[in-house]
Design an enzyme around this catalytic site. Structure first.
Site, short mmCIF file in Angstrom:
data_model
loop_
_atom_site.label_atom_id
_atom_site.label_comp_id
_atom_site.label_asym_id
_atom_site.label_seq_id
_atom_site.Cartn_x
_atom_site.Cartn_y
_atom_site.Cartn_z
N GLN A 311 -12.90 84.97 61.24
CA GLN A 311 -13.49 84.44 62.38
C GLN A 311 -13.24 82.90 62.57
O GLN A 311 -13.04 82.21 63.59
CB GLN A 311 -14.97 84.82 62.43
N GLU A 312 -13.35 82.24 61.30
CA GLU A 312 -13.00 80.74 61.19
C GLU A 312 -11.69 80.35 61.37
O GLU A 312 -11.49 79.49 62.41
CB GLU A 312 -13.54 80.17 59.93
N SER A 313 -10.72 80.96 61.06
CA SER A 313 -9.40 80.32 60.83
C SER A 313 -8.15 81.55 61.09
O SER A 313 -6.99 81.24 61.11
CB SER A 313 -8.95 79.68 59.62
#
Ligand code: GLU
Length: 480
Positions: A311-313
């Site tokens: 989700q982040e990267s």
């Protein structure tokens, strides 16, 4: 005999002369000198996504970032205050002992130029009529006759619509100051009104949250946006503001800030299930060992950490965003320091740091909240900050719902984007839909990862590469 100074002061004529001299001296101090003397720059703004709000790193927003840099350039402390309406903003700016300037997404127009002085513009924005995709697209002012059209009360756009009524008497519209521009977009999205007039920058920032809102047509040419100062003959502050903008235009700082706030596309829309499945094969295996290690060390399911990292990267250890977050877990610099990460693009450090931070955040959340909800709360706070989450929990409780259940609180987080709600809270405006999407996405990725790893016994310690037998992508559950 030498007259002493004390004796001199006893002479009434001399005392009067001295006072007069002092007064003249006082009058001579400039506005900028007074501000320097006070050591503080007082800026009035609006608590909106295009101006000033708080995210997980604290205060932010384009106007805030600009004001902060301006105050720093003069070696002053910055004091930001928010006005509830445009009307009150102008009133406060014009009052005695009012703020030094307004940095509030204000557009320059002739009516206002009588009341305030605008500094040199820093952004050009286009007024746009927006409507709900799927409805008949209005193409001209005439198409708006009889429609439910709204605009922000006291705004330059309200002035413009009023001017248009002279030529188009059938044009009607409502002005409201209990709604902010974000609310107008939501009302269009939810079909509660037919159309609204907003500026292009506001649409860019909020588009991801209101996917049904679309541009019908531009209402005229671009307009300049600028800071507003009180009307007074002294131009020292105005000169300093203009010099500051000239400098940040020349050295690229302004462009960088504009890109940071308006240049992003929404990562949540971009991430598709196919891409996830492909990345599971091509990227995840590189990080699986580190994820498992961090999972063991912090007693977390490694697949949850994997879902977060995605989700982040998108499992890209070199990822960086314009807001200065970096690496697999997209840690901010202060967070990285806090959890002892020295190199944010080192995947192992990033994963360890992210896990440690998640556990820290979870520990701040009331132990009354049972798992798995406590983890969803922790993820939401990881994304939006603990303060905003607390605000949403309070709103949930006030409404008679359960502040300890994610399913209830997730209905209230998005309310932090609505003026009528966020003005009742301690931490104010937040992009409250974002943590909801964030948690939803992570849960979805987590489900997929659990599902994919399930058939294999964990004791066999196979890598995700091996879990993904040919054709498995086709078997992912519906809706993932
Ligand atoms: N830029 C507007 C103004 O100065 C306020 C925000 C808006 O109407 O979109 O009045």
């Amino acid at each position: 005999m030498h007259p002493t100074p004390a004796r001199k002061l006893h002479s009434p004529a001399l005392a009067v002369a001295l006072c007069a001299a002092l007064l003249t001296a006082c009058e001579k101090s400039t506005q900028l000198e007074d501000i320097r003397e006070a050591g503080e720059l007082r800026v009035i703004t609006r608590n909106t996504p295009t101006t000033f709000y708080q995210d997980r790193n604290g205060d932010t927003g384009l106007e805030y970032e600009l004001a902060k840099r301006f105050a720093e350039s003069l070696n002053l402390d910055l004091q930001m205050q928010s006005a509830d309406t445009l009307e009150s903003l102008y009133q406060q700016l014009g009052s005695n002992n009012g703020p030094d300037l307004a940095a509030a997404g204000l557009t320059v127009n002739a009516q206002r130029q009588d009341q305030v002085r605008f500094a040199s513009p820093y952004l050009q924005v286009t007024p746009q009529v927006v409507y709900r995709r799927g409805d008949k697209k209005p193409r001209s002012i005439e198409d708006l006759y009889g429609q439910r059209l709204m605009v922000l009360k006291g705004s330059t756009l309200a002035d413009e619509l009023r001017a248009l009524q002279a030529v188009h008497p059938e044009l009607t519209f409502t002005e409201s100051d209990s709604f902010e521009v974000v609310d107008l977009l939501r009302l269009v999205n939810d079909n509660e009104i037919d159309a609204a007039v907003v500026y292009s920058n506001e649409l860019v920032v909020n588009r991801a949250f209101y996917p049904a809102v679309s541009v019908a047509f531009d209402l005229g040419a671009e307009q300049p946006m600028a800071w507003a100062l009180q009307q007074r003959p002294d131009s020292t502050l105005l000169d300093a503001v203009n010099a500051f903008f000239a400098e940040i235009k020349a050295d690229g700082t302004l462009d960088q800030l504009i890109e940071r706030f308006y240049g992003h596309s929404d990562v949540l829309d971009y991430v598709g299930a196919r891409a996830f499945a492909e990345h599971m094969q091509s990227r995840l295996p590189r990080y699986e060992t580190f994820l498992r290690q961090a999972g063991d060390q912090y007693a977390l399911d490694w697949r949850l950490l994997a879902a977060m990292a995605y989700q982040e990267s998108l499992w890209d250890e070199t990822a960086r965003s314009a807001t200065g977050v970096r690496g697999l877990m997209m840690l901010t610099l202060p967070t990285a320091k806090f959890v002892g990460v020295t190199n944010r693009v080192d995947p192992q450090q990033s994963i360890m740091g992210g896990a440690r931070y998640l556990v820290w955040v979870r520990d701040q959340i009331s132990a009354d909240i049972p798992e798995p909800d406590r983890t969803w709360f922790a993820l939401a706070a990881y994304n939006v900050g603990l303060g905003h989450l607390e605000d949403a929990r309070k709103l949930t409780e006030k409404a008679g719902r359960d502040p300890n259940r994610w399913i209830d609180v997730k209905d209230f987080l998005p309310l932090l984007q609505k003026k009528q709600w966020y003005t009742q809270t301690r931490y104010g405006y937040a992009r409250g839909s974002e943590p909801v999407h964030y948690v939803q996405n992570i849960r979805r990725y987590h489900d997929i990862l659990q599902w994919v790893t399930q058939p294999q016994s964990e004791s066999r310690q196979q890598s995700t590469e091996q879990y993904l037998a040919p054709g498995i992508l086709e078997q992912l559950p519906e809706g993932i």
